[in-house]
Design an enzyme around this catalytic site. Sequence first.
Site, PDB file in Angstrom:
ATOM      1  N   HIS A 367      11.490   4.599   6.771  1.00 33.90           N
ATOM      2  CA  HIS A 367      11.549   4.960   5.355  1.00 33.90           C
ATOM      3  C   HIS A 367      12.853   5.613   4.943  1.00 33.90           C
ATOM      4  O   HIS A 367      13.304   5.458   3.813  1.00 33.90           O
ATOM      5  CB  HIS A 367      10.331   5.828   5.019  1.00 33.90           C
ATOM      6  CG  HIS A 367       9.070   5.080   5.303  1.00 33.90           C
ATOM      7  ND1 HIS A 367       8.280   5.366   6.375  1.00 33.90           N
ATOM      8  CD2 HIS A 367       8.546   3.987   4.718  1.00 33.90           C
ATOM      9  CE1 HIS A 367       7.283   4.502   6.412  1.00 33.90           C
ATOM     10  NE2 HIS A 367       7.423   3.655   5.431  1.00 33.90           N
ATOM     11  N   GLU A 610      -0.061  -9.424   4.007  1.00 33.92           N
ATOM     12  CA  GLU A 610       0.574  -8.798   5.166  1.00 33.92           C
ATOM     13  C   GLU A 610      -0.252  -8.998   6.426  1.00 33.92           C
ATOM     14  O   GLU A 610       0.285  -9.016   7.529  1.00 33.92           O
ATOM     15  CB  GLU A 610       0.747  -7.292   4.923  1.00 33.92           C
ATOM     16  CG  GLU A 610       1.584  -6.938   3.716  1.00 33.92           C
ATOM     17  CD  GLU A 610       1.504  -5.461   3.382  1.00 33.92           C
ATOM     18  OE1 GLU A 610       2.444  -4.725   3.733  1.00 33.92           O
ATOM     19  OE2 GLU A 610       0.505  -5.035   2.773  1.00 33.92           O
ATOM     20  N   ASN A 633       7.855  -7.997   6.075  1.00 35.08           N
ATOM     21  CA  ASN A 633       8.065  -7.097   7.222  1.00 35.08           C
ATOM     22  C   ASN A 633       6.806  -6.991   8.073  1.00 35.08           C
ATOM     23  O   ASN A 633       6.823  -7.235   9.279  1.00 35.08           O
ATOM     24  CB  ASN A 633       8.487  -5.704   6.749  1.00 35.08           C
ATOM     25  CG  ASN A 633       9.811  -5.705   6.010  1.00 35.08           C
ATOM     26  OD1 ASN A 633      10.535  -6.690   6.019  1.00 35.08           O
ATOM     27  ND2 ASN A 633      10.121  -4.604   5.356  1.00 35.08           N
ATOM     28  N   CYS A 681       8.583  -9.960  -1.039  1.00 35.70           N
ATOM     29  CA  CYS A 681       9.402  -8.742  -1.003  1.00 35.70           C
ATOM     30  C   CYS A 681       9.486  -8.283   0.447  1.00 35.70           C
ATOM     31  O   CYS A 681       8.482  -8.214   1.140  1.00 35.70           O
ATOM     32  CB  CYS A 681       8.815  -7.646  -1.888  1.00 35.70           C
ATOM     33  SG  CYS A 681       7.077  -7.309  -1.600  1.00 35.70           S
TER      34      CYS A 681
END
Length: 756
Positions: A367, A610, A633, A681
Site C-alpha cells: 500500500h 478477483e 493483481n 484496474c
Amino acid sequence: MRETAVGPRVLLKRLRELMQEPLEPQERLDRIVRDIASNMVAEVCSLYVLRADSVLELYATEGLNPSSVHLVQLRLGQGLVGTIAASARSLNLSNAQEHPAFAYLPETGEEIYRSFLGVPLLRAGRTLGVLVVQNKTMRSYRDDEVEALETTAMVIAEMIATGDLARLSRPGLELDLRRPVSFDGASFNDGIGLGHVVLHEPRVVVTNLFNEDSEDEIRRLETALGSLRLSIDDMLERRDVAFEGEHREVLEAYRMFAYDRGWVRRLEEAIGNGLTAEAAVEKVQSDMRARMIHMTDPYLRERMSDFDDLANRLLRQLMGTGPEDMAAALPKDAIIVARSMGAAELLDYPRDKLRGLVLEEGAATSHVVIVARATGIPVVGQVKGAVSMAENSDAIIVDGDEGSVHLRPQSDLETAYAEKVRFRARRQRLYRELRDKPSVSRDGVPVDLLMNAGLVVDLPQLAESGAAGIGLFRTELQFMVASTFPRAESQEQLYREVLDAARGKPVTFRTIDIGGDKVLPYFKHSTQEENPALGWRAIRLTLDRPGLLRTQIRALLKAAGGRELKLMLPMVTELGEIAQAREIIDREVRHLSRFAHLLPNSLKLGAMIEVPSLLFQLDELMQAVDFVSVGSNDLFQFVMAVDRGNTLMADRFDPLSIPFLRVLKSIADAGRRHQTPVTLCGELAGKPISAMVLIGLGFRSISMSAASIGPVKTMLAELPVAELEALFEDNLSAGANDISMRALLQAFADDHSIPL
C-alpha cells in the site's frame, strides 16, 4: 612477550585523553598506535584505513618502517589485512607467515614479526579499516587482549566516521565512507529521482563513548531493556498483531533477541570494558551485523534486519529519543530510504519535497507503493542493505525504470541521469499535449482510460492526466491513514470532494477493502490467520460487520445526492454476497428517503472479479450486476497460486502468459455477450505493453495510475486494434501454450512502430 594486565578500560582512558588534546589528525593517529602498542606490550601496532577505491592504506604505525605510512597499500582481500577487511572478522595467529593469506611487503620491514592480531574497524556493520598488533615471539593473544583491541577499533571507527581523518585523504583517494555503491532491486514505480537520503528511521548517533561508572551504565541498560521487552510483549498481546501472521513472526524474533542472554552478556562486557550503554549497543550491533552479513543461510541473513531494528529501538530507549519528525528539516529533494513503511507514514512527508522512495522490502502491490504511485514518486524495492549503507544527506539516484539505486554516485553518472530526467520532462510535456485529445486507436476504436485514486491528494491528477474518470477509488486508504475509524461525516466529506473534483466524470467507489495485508491498527481481530490473503477480508469482513458497511453506504449515498453513484464490491466469491450487499444498500436508501435526504439520480452496483470461482459464474454474474471490474493483481495471484508479496516468486510467472490471457478474454467476452460494461484496474493496465494486450483481448475500459495515462494514450494512438485482435485469435487457441506471448507482442509493436 611478558604477561601484563591489559584491558579496554586502560586503552579507552588514554584514547579519551588523546581525543581531547588539540592535535593534528596524523599526530593523533601516531600517538594512538604508540599507546596501543605500549599498553598491549606489542612491538608493532598499525592502522590501515579502507579507501573508496577498495584499497587499504597504512595510515599510522608504531614499529614498522615509518616511511611506509601512506605508501603501503593492500587490495581488499589481499594479505592478512585485506582478508580481515573483506571478512569483517578478527585474525589471531601465533605464526602469521604460515597463514595462506600472508603477503610479504618488504617496504614495511615486518618479516621479523611472527605473532599477529588484527581486528576490523566496524561501524554499523561496515568495515572502515583494520587495526593490527604484532610481536616477534610466537604466541596467541589472550581473549582479554582481543577484546581490548576490538573495543579500541570501535572507537577509532567512530573517529573515521565523524570525519576526523578527512584532512589526511588526497583527491581521488577518499575514505570508504564516501564510496559509491549501486544496488539492483525491483522497479515498483517508474520514474527517475535525484536527491539526498532521508533515512525513515535514522540511526541514533552515539556521541558519548566512554563511561564514568560501569555499574550505573549497567543499571541504565537494564532499565532500557526492561522497557523494550515490555513494549514488545505488549505488541504481541494485542489482537490486531496476532491477525497478521508475518508481523507476529517479526515481533517473535524481536522478543527472542531481547531476551537472549548471550546478547545481554556481550552488552554488559562492553560496558565493563569502559563503554557507555549506548556505545556498547553500537559496538555489539556492528559486530553482529558484520558476522551475519557474510552468512550464506538466507534465513539467518534475514534475521539481521530484525536485530538491527531491535538494537536501534534499544538505542532510542537509552538516549530518550522517539521517532524523529523529519518534515521540518527535510531537504527539497528528499529520497526516503527505509526497510519498510506504511502508507500513512509516507503521507507524513510533504509531497512537494519527495523525489523518490527506496525500500529494502515490500512488493509492487503493497500500500505504500500504491500511494507512492498515485503521487508520482519513483519507487525501487527489495534493495537489500540500503539502510545500513546510507547516511542522511548522502547523494542518491533512484531509477524506477530499471529498478536500480545509486548511492553517492560519481559525477559522470549523476550528469547522465540529470540528462535522463530532462528527457523525461520533455516527454511529459508531450503527454500533456495529448491530455485533451480523444483516446482512440489508429483504426478508430475508442478506449476509456481511467485513473485509480484513493486520497484527496490524488484528485488534481484527474484533470492533469486527462483521465476519462476514476475507475477505482480505494475507499480503504482513508481508513488506513487514520488513527481511528473515520466518522461518517468525514467519509461523506471525502466522497463529496471526489465527486466535485470529477466534475461529472464517472467515479467508481470500491467499498472498504480491509483485511489480508491491509491491517488497520485500531481494528481488533481475535483470530490469527495462516493465509490472511485468503481469509476474512473485503466483502467477507463487511458482511460480517454490517454496521461498518452501512455507515459507508450511507455516507456515499448522501455525498452523491443528485448525481450518479457507482458502487463496487471487492473480493466477491459467490452471487449470494452481492444479494446480501444489495439488501444493505436498499435498507440505507429507504432510511435516507424516510428523512427526505437527496438521493443519487442513478445507483449502479458492480462487483470485482478477483476470486477464480467467479470465472465459473460469469453469465450469471453479468446479469446480477450493472458492471464488473477485473482486479488483475489478486486474480493473477489466485489463478497462479502465487503470493504476490513473496520476493522469491515475484518474477516466476508472467501475467502475459497464455493461460492468464485466456482467463481475461473469457471475462471480456462474457461482458460483451450480456452488454455489461467491463473495466480492468490493476498493474496490467498501467504498462503500455500490457494495456495493449488488454485492448486486443476486448477491454474498452481500463483504469491505472494517473502517471500511466500519457504513455498508454501514446501507445493507443498508434495501435491497429483489428490486427491485434486477429493476432490473439490465431495464438490463444488450444495447442498454443509453448508460444512466448510477450516476445510475440513486442515483435508486433516493433513491426507497427507502436511506442512501448
